[in-house]
Scaffold this motif. Structure first.
Motif, PDB file in Angstrom:
ATOM      1  N   ASN A 182       1.064  -1.279   0.033  1.00  0.00           N
ATOM      2  CA  ASN A 182      -0.048   0.081   0.142  1.00  0.00           C
ATOM      3  C   ASN A 182       0.841   1.134  -0.033  1.00  0.00           C
ATOM      4  OD1 ASN A 182      -2.349   1.774   0.384  1.00  0.00           O
ATOM      5  ND2 ASN A 182      -2.221   1.556   2.536  1.00  0.00           N
ATOM      6  N   TRP A 183       0.951   1.904  -1.216  1.00  0.00           N
ATOM      7  CA  TRP A 183       1.855   3.035  -1.393  1.00  0.00           C
ATOM      8  C   TRP A 183       1.017   4.483  -0.651  1.00  0.00           C
ATOM      9  CZ3 TRP A 183       5.137  -0.309  -2.194  1.00  0.00           C
ATOM     10  CH2 TRP A 183       5.275  -1.010  -3.554  1.00  0.00           C
ATOM     11  N   PHE A 184      -0.344   4.115  -0.347  1.00  0.00           N
ATOM     12  CA  PHE A 184      -1.082   5.376  -0.197  1.00  0.00           C
ATOM     13  C   PHE A 184      -1.451   5.608   1.007  1.00  0.00           C
ATOM     14  CE2 PHE A 184      -1.311   3.692  -4.413  1.00  0.00           C
ATOM     15  CZ  PHE A 184      -1.252   4.590  -5.232  1.00  0.00           C
ATOM     16  N   ARG A 185      -0.816   5.255   2.265  1.00  0.00           N
ATOM     17  CA  ARG A 185      -1.223   5.677   3.529  1.00  0.00           C
ATOM     18  C   ARG A 185      -1.209   7.099   3.879  1.00  0.00           C
ATOM     19  NH1 ARG A 185      -1.355   1.738   7.609  1.00  0.00           N
ATOM     20  NH2 ARG A 185      -1.364   3.297   9.243  1.00  0.00           N
ATOM     21  N   GLN A 186      -2.302   7.770   4.439  1.00  0.00           N
ATOM     22  CA  GLN A 186      -2.234   9.007   4.892  1.00  0.00           C
ATOM     23  C   GLN A 186      -2.162   9.393   6.268  1.00  0.00           C
ATOM     24  OE1 GLN A 186      -5.426  11.052   2.738  1.00  0.00           O
ATOM     25  NE2 GLN A 186      -5.051  10.065   0.858  1.00  0.00           N
ATOM     26  N   ASP A 187      -1.763  10.599   6.721  1.00  0.00           N
ATOM     27  CA  ASP A 187      -1.466  10.887   8.184  1.00  0.00           C
ATOM     28  C   ASP A 187      -2.900  11.644   8.320  1.00  0.00           C
ATOM     29  OD1 ASP A 187      -1.244  13.622   7.198  1.00  0.00           O
ATOM     30  OD2 ASP A 187       0.803  13.552   7.789  1.00  0.00           O
ATOM     31  N   GLU A 188      -3.073  11.883   9.552  1.00  0.00           N
ATOM     32  CA  GLU A 188      -4.362  12.775  10.353  1.00  0.00           C
ATOM     33  C   GLU A 188      -4.620  14.091   9.091  1.00  0.00           C
ATOM     34  OE1 GLU A 188      -2.504  10.364  12.885  1.00  0.00           O
ATOM     35  OE2 GLU A 188      -1.711  12.134  12.107  1.00  0.00           O
ATOM     36  N   ASN A 189      -3.601  14.557   8.725  1.00  0.00           N
ATOM     37  CA  ASN A 189      -3.655  15.699   7.769  1.00  0.00           C
ATOM     38  C   ASN A 189      -3.875  15.621   6.363  1.00  0.00           C
ATOM     39  OD1 ASN A 189      -3.624  17.346  10.272  1.00  0.00           O
ATOM     40  ND2 ASN A 189      -0.927  17.230   9.875  1.00  0.00           N
ATOM     41  N   GLY A 190      -4.011  14.029   5.981  1.00  0.00           N
ATOM     42  CA  GLY A 190      -4.178  13.949   4.517  1.00  0.00           C
ATOM     43  C   GLY A 190      -2.864  13.981   3.779  1.00  0.00           C
ATOM     44  N   ASN A 191      -1.669  13.934   4.494  1.00  0.00           N
ATOM     45  CA  ASN A 191      -0.363  13.895   3.707  1.00  0.00           C
ATOM     46  C   ASN A 191      -0.217  12.487   3.482  1.00  0.00           C
ATOM     47  OD1 ASN A 191      -0.156  16.748   3.744  1.00  0.00           O
ATOM     48  ND2 ASN A 191       0.379  16.521   5.992  1.00  0.00           N
ATOM     49  N   PHE A 192       0.525  11.958   2.367  1.00  0.00           N
ATOM     50  CA  PHE A 192       0.935  10.868   2.321  1.00  0.00           C
ATOM     51  C   PHE A 192       2.034  10.375   2.997  1.00  0.00           C
ATOM     52  CE2 PHE A 192      -1.248  11.451  -1.906  1.00  0.00           C
ATOM     53  CZ  PHE A 192      -2.056  10.289  -2.049  1.00  0.00           C
ATOM     54  N   MET A 193       2.244   9.238   3.588  1.00  0.00           N
ATOM     55  CA  MET A 193       3.429   9.102   4.481  1.00  0.00           C
ATOM     56  C   MET A 193       4.595   8.323   3.962  1.00  0.00           C
ATOM     57  SD  MET A 193       0.753   7.465   7.381  1.00  0.00           S
ATOM     58  CE  MET A 193       1.824   6.849   8.650  1.00  0.00           C
ATOM     59  N   TRP A 194       4.240   7.618   2.753  1.00  0.00           N
ATOM     60  CA  TRP A 194       5.361   7.251   1.861  1.00  0.00           C
ATOM     61  C   TRP A 194       5.495   7.876   0.659  1.00  0.00           C
ATOM     62  CZ3 TRP A 194       9.487   4.240   2.841  1.00  0.00           C
ATOM     63  CH2 TRP A 194       9.832   3.347   1.806  1.00  0.00           C
ATOM     64  N   PRO A 195       6.836   8.103   0.151  1.00  0.00           N
ATOM     65  CA  PRO A 195       7.144   9.031  -0.948  1.00  0.00           C
ATOM     66  C   PRO A 195       6.593   8.206  -2.313  1.00  0.00           C
ATOM     67  CG  PRO A 195       9.018   8.311  -0.006  1.00  0.00           C
ATOM     68  CD  PRO A 195       8.316   7.765   1.050  1.00  0.00           C
ATOM     69  N   GLY A 196       6.685   6.921  -2.190  1.00  0.00           N
ATOM     70  CA  GLY A 196       6.176   6.201  -3.419  1.00  0.00           C
ATOM     71  C   GLY A 196       7.008   6.442  -4.647  1.00  0.00           C
ATOM     72  N   PHE A 197       6.608   6.229  -5.899  1.00  0.00           N
ATOM     73  CA  PHE A 197       7.229   6.261  -7.180  1.00  0.00           C
ATOM     74  C   PHE A 197       8.575   5.399  -7.109  1.00  0.00           C
ATOM     75  CE2 PHE A 197       4.707  10.008  -7.192  1.00  0.00           C
ATOM     76  CZ  PHE A 197       3.954   9.707  -8.476  1.00  0.00           C
ATOM     77  N   GLY A 198       9.989   5.966  -7.427  1.00  0.00           N
ATOM     78  CA  GLY A 198      11.065   5.231  -7.277  1.00  0.00           C
ATOM     79  C   GLY A 198      11.334   4.659  -6.063  1.00  0.00           C
ATOM     80  N   GLU A 199      11.062   5.422  -4.896  1.00  0.00           N
ATOM     81  CA  GLU A 199      11.381   4.757  -3.888  1.00  0.00           C
ATOM     82  C   GLU A 199      10.734   3.719  -3.259  1.00  0.00           C
ATOM     83  OE1 GLU A 199      13.730   6.518  -2.596  1.00  0.00           O
ATOM     84  OE2 GLU A 199      13.456   8.397  -3.373  1.00  0.00           O
ATOM     85  N   ASN A 200       9.784   3.346  -4.034  1.00  0.00           N
ATOM     86  CA  ASN A 200       9.131   1.909  -3.973  1.00  0.00           C
ATOM     87  C   ASN A 200       9.964   0.784  -3.934  1.00  0.00           C
ATOM     88  OD1 ASN A 200       6.863   3.000  -3.250  1.00  0.00           O
ATOM     89  ND2 ASN A 200       6.056   3.073  -5.254  1.00  0.00           N
ATOM     90  N   MET A 201      11.323   1.179  -4.484  1.00  0.00           N
ATOM     91  CA  MET A 201      12.495   0.116  -4.865  1.00  0.00           C
ATOM     92  C   MET A 201      12.720  -0.594  -3.563  1.00  0.00           C
ATOM     93  SD  MET A 201      14.972  -1.146  -6.262  1.00  0.00           S
ATOM     94  CE  MET A 201      15.956  -2.280  -5.572  1.00  0.00           C
ATOM     95  N   ARG A 202      12.719   0.388  -2.179  1.00  0.00           N
ATOM     96  CA  ARG A 202      12.949  -0.041  -0.899  1.00  0.00           C
ATOM     97  C   ARG A 202      12.092  -1.190  -0.610  1.00  0.00           C
ATOM     98  NH1 ARG A 202      15.947   4.371   0.851  1.00  0.00           N
ATOM     99  NH2 ARG A 202      16.090   6.078  -0.528  1.00  0.00           N
ATOM    100  N   VAL A 203      10.852  -0.982  -0.984  1.00  0.00           N
ATOM    101  CA  VAL A 203       9.849  -2.347  -0.514  1.00  0.00           C
ATOM    102  C   VAL A 203      10.027  -3.312  -1.351  1.00  0.00           C
ATOM    103  CG1 VAL A 203       7.293  -2.668  -0.251  1.00  0.00           C
ATOM    104  CG2 VAL A 203       8.168  -0.384   0.266  1.00  0.00           C
ATOM    105  N   LEU A 204      10.460  -3.234  -2.646  1.00  0.00           N
ATOM    106  CA  LEU A 204      10.902  -4.195  -3.742  1.00  0.00           C
ATOM    107  C   LEU A 204      11.868  -5.145  -2.920  1.00  0.00           C
ATOM    108  CD1 LEU A 204       9.965  -2.730  -7.155  1.00  0.00           C
ATOM    109  CD2 LEU A 204       8.504  -4.156  -5.858  1.00  0.00           C
ATOM    110  N   GLU A 205      12.989  -4.647  -2.506  1.00  0.00           N
ATOM    111  CA  GLU A 205      14.263  -4.887  -2.102  1.00  0.00           C
ATOM    112  C   GLU A 205      13.865  -5.786  -0.753  1.00  0.00           C
ATOM    113  OE1 GLU A 205      17.137  -2.535   0.199  1.00  0.00           O
ATOM    114  OE2 GLU A 205      18.800  -3.705  -0.410  1.00  0.00           O
ATOM    115  N   TRP A 206      12.912  -5.415  -0.155  1.00  0.00           N
ATOM    116  CA  TRP A 206      12.421  -6.342   1.059  1.00  0.00           C
ATOM    117  C   TRP A 206      11.872  -7.661   0.586  1.00  0.00           C
ATOM    118  CZ3 TRP A 206       7.729  -8.135   3.419  1.00  0.00           C
ATOM    119  CH2 TRP A 206       7.931  -8.628   4.782  1.00  0.00           C
ATOM    120  N   ILE A 207      11.022  -7.615  -0.352  1.00  0.00           N
ATOM    121  CA  ILE A 207      10.200  -8.566  -0.933  1.00  0.00           C
ATOM    122  C   ILE A 207      11.133  -9.593  -1.693  1.00  0.00           C
ATOM    123  CG2 ILE A 207       8.848  -9.247  -3.017  1.00  0.00           C
ATOM    124  CD1 ILE A 207       7.168  -6.616  -2.199  1.00  0.00           C
ATOM    125  N   VAL A 208      12.137  -9.142  -2.249  1.00  0.00           N
ATOM    126  CA  VAL A 208      13.209  -9.901  -2.875  1.00  0.00           C
ATOM    127  C   VAL A 208      13.891 -10.712  -1.965  1.00  0.00           C
ATOM    128  CG1 VAL A 208      15.484 -10.142  -4.363  1.00  0.00           C
ATOM    129  CG2 VAL A 208      13.309  -8.671  -5.100  1.00  0.00           C
TER     130      VAL A 208
END
Ligand code: OXD
Ligand code: MN
Length: 588
Positions: free
Chosen positions: A482-508
Motif C-alpha cells: 500500500n503506497w497510499f497511507r495518509q496521516d491525520e492531515n491527509g499527507n501521504f506517509m510514504w514517498p512512492g514512485f522510485g522509492e518503492n524500490m525499497r519495498v521491492l528490495e525487502w520482497i526480494v
C-alpha cells in the motif's frame, strides 16, 4: 492468406452478415501499415504529428461519448446465467446473437472490413493464443498492429486447422443505446458494436487477454491476470521477477518501469509487461509468466519526465495518441506532462483551447481527456526486458497485490501461504480518500484487480486460484503493498514512485530467505530496520506506523464477510477458512 477452413467459413458468415464493400487482410507488413496511415490521414481519422519531434506518430480523437470502457454495456454471455456470477452483466447467448445480428446486419456496407489475425503472447510459445479481429476501423487496425503480434505470423501460428478467438467489431454509428461489448466464453467469441474506443474495440486486450483468457485458463489449467511483470536486477546481475496486480489509477505502469533511487546504484528494473500477465506452471515447478501484449496502452495525463521517463521515451516515436491536446507545432500535450501549459492548443474535443478554458469543477474542460492514451510499441521502452519475447516467459518469485488505502493496510506484508495469498487478493480494496468527492474511507473491493475482467463466476475464479496452488510445486510468495497511507492531515506517509524500490528490495530478500520478519495477525510484517530509508526524509515513528497492525483491522472483518456473502454460495471453503483464521488471530 490462409487455408484454415474454420477461419474461412467464419469470415464468410460474418461478411454475409455485415456486408462490407471490400475485405482486406492485414499481413503485418510495413508497406500495408504505411498505406493505411496515409488513407486514415486523408480522411481525417488520424493526423500525422511533427515528423522531427514525433516521428511515425499520429493523433486520433474519438467521439465525445466514446472515451472509456463501458462496464454497464459489457456482458458475459455464458449459457447459464449463474456461471457469469455477481460481478458480471449477463445476457442469454442465443438471444444476444439474434439481437446483435440485427445491429450488425449491413453495418459495414459502404465501408471496408479489415481482417486482423493476431497472436497474444510470443509466437511459437506454449502461452500463445491466436485471435482474428474483423473491424471497420483503420484506427483499430493500427492500434492492433502495435498492441499485438499481428498479420501473417498469426495465421502461420494456427496453420490449416488451429483454433482462434473470433472477434467481430463494428463502429457502426456509436449509438449509446445499442452499444454492446459481448463475450461468449463457451464459443471463444467476442462481439463488439457501437464503440471505437480502446478497451471496447481493441479486442485482444481486456476482452480476449483477460475475460476470454481467464475462462480458457480455468478450463486448461493456467491463469490470465491483470498484472504487470517486472525483473529486478541486483548489482551482481541476478534478476528476480515479480508480478503485481493493482486496480486502475494505482501506478501499475509506473511501477513496471521504476527507476531505482540514487541509493540503489547498480540496481535496475526491466519491464516485461505493464497490464496483463498469463501464467503457467513450468517444467521446473515454478510459475512462469508472459505479457501477452506487444505494446502499452498507457494513460497520458500525469505521465512526465519526472513520474515515468521510460514511458515518455517509449511514446516519442511510432505511437498513436488518443484524445490528447495538440499544440500549434503539431506536438502533443496533456495535463502533468510539464509546466509549460500551452497558451493555445486544440483540445481533445478538437476545439480551440486556452488555459482559461480549464474549470476545476469540470475535468472534461482539460486540454487532454483525463483518460487520454498513448499506444506505443513495448520494444521501444528503454528498460524493456531482454526476455520480452522469450517463449517460455519469466519465472515469478513474488506476486504482489495492492490497493489505495489511506488507513489500515501497512506499507507491505507477506502472506503465510498460497491460500492466505488468495484470500488477501480476493479481499483487496481501494478506499475513497479526501482527495476524491464523496465519503472518506468507503471501500471498494476488487478481487485481484480483476472485478471488471473475470470472464466467469468470481467464486469459481477464486476456486481456480486455490486449485492452481496445488499444482505449483514451487509457488511464488504472495505480498500485499500500500503506497497510499495518509496521516491525520491527509499527507501521504510514504514517498512512492522510485522509492518503492525499497519495498521491492525487502520482497526480494524475503523470497531469497535473506531477511527475518514478524509474525502478526495479518501476515509477516517487516522489522522496521529492515526497510532501507537511507537518504529519505522519513522518521522512525512514521515507519513504525506504516508497519504495524492497526486496530482498524478488526473492523475489516465484517465488511469482508459481507463481500463474500454476495458470492452466491460459490466462495471456496479454503478462502472462507482464511477469513476465519484472520479473525481468530486478530481476537487473540
Ligand atoms: C486499462 C484499465 O486500460 O485497466 O488498462 O482500464
Ligand atoms: Mn488495466
Amino acid at each position: 492468406m490462409t487455408n484454415n477452413k474454420k477461419v474461412l467459413s467464419w469470415l464468410d458468415e460474418m461478411v454475409k452478415l455485415t456486408k462490407p464493400d471490400e475485405v482486406i487482410w492485414i499481413d503485418g507488413s510495413d508497406a500495408q501499415k504505411e498505406a493505411l496511415e496515409k488513407e486514415a490521414c486523408a480522411t481525417g481519422e488520424i493526423k500525422a504529428l511533427n515528423p522531427d519531434k514525433f516521428p511515425g506518430c499520429f493523433l486520433h480523437r474519438t467521439a465525445q461519448n466514446d472515451v472509456a470502457r463501458v462496464e454497464n454495456k459489457t456482458f458475459i454471455c455464458s449459457r447459464r446465467k449463474e456461471d457469469a456470477g455477481p460481478t458480471n452483466n449477463w445476457m442469454d447467448p442465443k438471444e444476444t446473437y439474434e439481437k446483435l445480428s440485427k445491429l450488425y446486419d449491413g453495418a459495414m456496407t459502404g465501408k471496408k472490413m479489415y481482417v486482423v489475425p493476431f497472436i497474444m503472447g510470443p509466437a511459437k510459445s506454449p502461452f500463445a493464443k491466436v485471435g482474428i479481429e474483423l473491424t471497420d476501423s483503420i484506427y483499430v487496425v493500427l492500434n492492433m498492429l502495435i498492441m499485438t503480434r499481428a498479420g501473417k505470423i498469426a495465421l502461420e501460428e494456427i496453420g490449416d486447422d488451429g483454433d482462434f478467438t473470433k472477434c467481430l467489431h463494428a463502429s457502426k454509428d456509436l449509438s449509446d443505446e445499442d452499444k454492446y461489448i459481448c463475450h461468449f466464453p463457451e464459443d471463444n467469441t467476442i462481439w463488439s458494436i457501437n464503440s471505437a474506443y480502446g478497451g471496447n474495440a481493441l479486442l485482444g486486450k481486456k476482452c480476449m487477454a483477460l475475460r476470454i483468457a481467464s475462462y480458457l485458463g480455468k478450463e486448461e489449467g493456467w491463469m490470465a491476470e491483470h498484472m504487470l511483470i517486472l525483473g529486478l536486477q541486483d548489482p551482481k546481475g541476478e534478476i528476480t521477477y515479480i508480478s503485481a496486480a493493482f486496480p486502475s489509477a494505482c501506478g501499475k505502469t509506473n511501477l513496471a518501469m521504476l527507476i531505482p533511487p540514487a541509493e540503489y546504484a547498480g540496481y535496475k528494473v526491466f519491464t516485461v509487461g505493464d497490464d496483463i500477465a498469463w501464467l503457467r506452471v513450468g517444467d521446473d515447478g515454478r510459475l512462469w509468466a508472459v505479457n501477452p501484449e506487444a505494446g502499452f496502452f498507457g494513460v497520458a495525463p500525469g505521465t512526465s519526465e519526472k513520474t515515468n521517463p521510460n514511458a515518455l521515451h517509449t511514446a516519442m516515436s511510432n505511437t498513436i495518441f488518443t484524445n490528447v491536446g495538440l499544440k500549434d507545432d503539431d506536438t502533443v500535450w496533456w495535463e502533468g506532462l510539464d509546466k509549460d501549459v500551452p497558451e493555445h492548443a486544440i483540445d481533445w474535443k478538437g476545439e480551440e483551447w486556452t488555459p482559461d478554458k480549464f474549470n476545476k469543477e469540470d475535468k472534461l474542460t482539460s486540454c487532454a481527456h483525463p483518460n487520454s492514451r498513448f499506444t506505443a510499441p513495448a520494444r521501444q521502452c528503454p528498460c524493456v526486458s531482454d526476455q520480452f519475447d522469450a517463449p517460455q516467459g519469466v519465472p515469478i518469485s513474488a506476486m504482489v497485490f495492492g490497493g489505495r488505502r489511506a488507513t489500515t493496510a501497512p506499507l507491505v506484508y507477506q502472506t503465510y501461504s498460497w491460500n492466505h495469498g488468495v484470500f488477501v487478493g480476493a479481499t483487496m480494496a481501494s478506499e475513497t480518500t479526501a482527495a476524491a468527492r464523496g465519503a472518506v474511507g468507503v471501500l471498494r473491493r476488487d478481487p485481484m484487480a480483476m472485478k471488471p475482467f473475470i470472464g466467469y463466476h468470481v467464486g469459481d475464479y477464486l476456486a481456480h486460484w486455490v486449485k492452481m496452488g496445488k499444482t505449483i510445486p514451487n509457488p511464488p510468495k504472495i505480498f500485499h503493498v500500500n503506497w497510499f497511507r495518509q496521516d491525520e492531515n491527509g499527507n501521504f506517509m510514504w514517498p512512492g514512485f522510485g522509492e518503492n524500490m525499497r519495498v521491492l528490495e525487502w520482497i526480494v530478500k524475503r523470497c531469497k530467505g535473506e531477511v527475518d520478519a514478524r509474525e502478526t495477525a495479518i501476515g509477516y510484517l517487516p522489522n522496521v530496520e529492515d526497510i532501507n530509508v537511507n537518504g529519505l526524509d522519513i522518521d522512525k515513528a512514521t515507519m513504525e506506523r506504516l508497519l504495524r497492525v492497526e486496530e482498524t483491522w478488526k473492523e475489516e472483518v465484517p465488511g469482508m464477510r459481507e463481500f463474500f456473502s454476495t458470492f452466491e454460495g460459490r466462495l471456496p471453503k479454503e478462502v472462507e477458512d482464511e477469513l476465519d483464521a484472520l479473525e481468530a488471530r486478530l481476537n487473540k
